[in-house]
Design a protein around this motif. Structure first.
Motif, PDB file in Angstrom:
ATOM      1  N   GLY A 168       0.791  -1.221   0.000  1.00  0.00           N
ATOM      2  CA  GLY A 168       0.000   0.000   0.000  1.00  0.00           C
ATOM      3  C   GLY A 168       0.829   1.279   0.000  1.00  0.00           C
ATOM      4  N   ARG A 169       2.133   1.155  -0.301  1.00  0.00           N
ATOM      5  CA  ARG A 169       2.984   2.353  -0.350  1.00  0.00           C
ATOM      6  C   ARG A 169       3.038   2.911  -1.763  1.00  0.00           C
ATOM      7  N   ALA A 170       3.146   4.245  -1.848  1.00  0.00           N
ATOM      8  CA  ALA A 170       3.221   4.891  -3.162  1.00  0.00           C
ATOM      9  C   ALA A 170       4.512   4.499  -3.870  1.00  0.00           C
ATOM     10  N   VAL A 171       4.391   4.129  -5.144  1.00  0.00           N
ATOM     11  CA  VAL A 171       5.570   3.779  -5.959  1.00  0.00           C
ATOM     12  C   VAL A 171       5.470   4.492  -7.311  1.00  0.00           C
ATOM     13  N   PRO A 172       6.616   4.699  -7.983  1.00  0.00           N
ATOM     14  CA  PRO A 172       6.586   5.424  -9.256  1.00  0.00           C
ATOM     15  C   PRO A 172       5.748   4.726 -10.331  1.00  0.00           C
ATOM     16  N   ASN A 173       5.140   5.531 -11.173  1.00  0.00           N
ATOM     17  CA  ASN A 173       4.435   5.005 -12.351  1.00  0.00           C
ATOM     18  C   ASN A 173       5.427   4.240 -13.219  1.00  0.00           C
ATOM     19  N   GLU A 174       4.896   3.299 -13.985  1.00  0.00           N
ATOM     20  CA  GLU A 174       5.795   2.537 -14.887  1.00  0.00           C
ATOM     21  C   GLU A 174       6.113   3.365 -16.112  1.00  0.00           C
TER      22      GLU A 174
END
Ligand SMILES: CC(C)(COP(=O)(O)OP(=O)(O)OC[C@H]1O[C@@H](n2cnc3c(N)ncnc32)[C@H](O)[C@@H]1OP(=O)(O)O)[C@@H](O)C(=O)NCCC(=O)NCCS
Length: 123
Positions: A117-123
């Motif tokens: 549920g942590r924010a991660v960069p867009n692909e």
């Protein structure tokens, strides 16, 4: 200006259609705004293309015209901005009638998250 508006409309994709029902009404007998917002949220989610995205914020929502029972809502969406972890999805809702009446618009900020549920960069 007309040309610009037209090209913006063409970039939008019809991602969701739904027929409104009596259970979707407010006490005035018109379609409940929260119902429309939830459909817009689904449309934004669909446009993100996978289930990694959650709704972070909803900005600049305007209800332009009332919606009646039995009206077919059409949610058009497009990616307006790609941030680091977010996508800003512009959603316009029209009624499928002779005039294609614009009934609601808004911007959905969708954030890509990992399996914790942590924010991660867009692909
Ligand atoms: C989504 C979540 C993981 C993000 O957490 P975070 O690491 O604190 O990240 P932030 O919220 O600070 O920022 C994430 C992105 O959203 C953007 N953002 C945050 N609030 C915003 C707002 N009000 N308007 C526009 N953009 C906004 C930030 O600019 C950032 O974008 P970028 O990475 O593309 O630059 C966390 O807030 C969360 O779990 N929220 C609940 C989501 C949920 O359950 N939604 C279902 C609806 S109830």
């Amino acid at each position: 200006v007309e040309k610009k508006q037209m090209s913006e409309e063409l970039e939008k994709e019809l991602v969701l259609q739904i027929m409104t029902m009596p259970a979707d009404t407010n006490p005035q007998g018109k379609i409940f705004g929260g119902f429309i917002l939830s459909k817009m949220d689904q449309a934004a989610g669909i446009l993100c293309g996978n289930y990694d995205y959650v709704t972070k914020a909803v900005n600049n929502v305007v209800f332009h015209a009332p919606v009646d029972i039995g009206d077919v809502l059409q949610c058009y969406a497009k990616i307006k901005n790609r941030g680091t972890t977010s996508l800003t999805i512009k959603v316009n809702v029209h009624v499928k009638d002779t005039y294609n009446t614009l009934v609601c618009e808004g911007e959905y900020i969708m954030v890509r998250t990992d399996n914790k549920g942590r924010a991660v960069p867009n692909e």
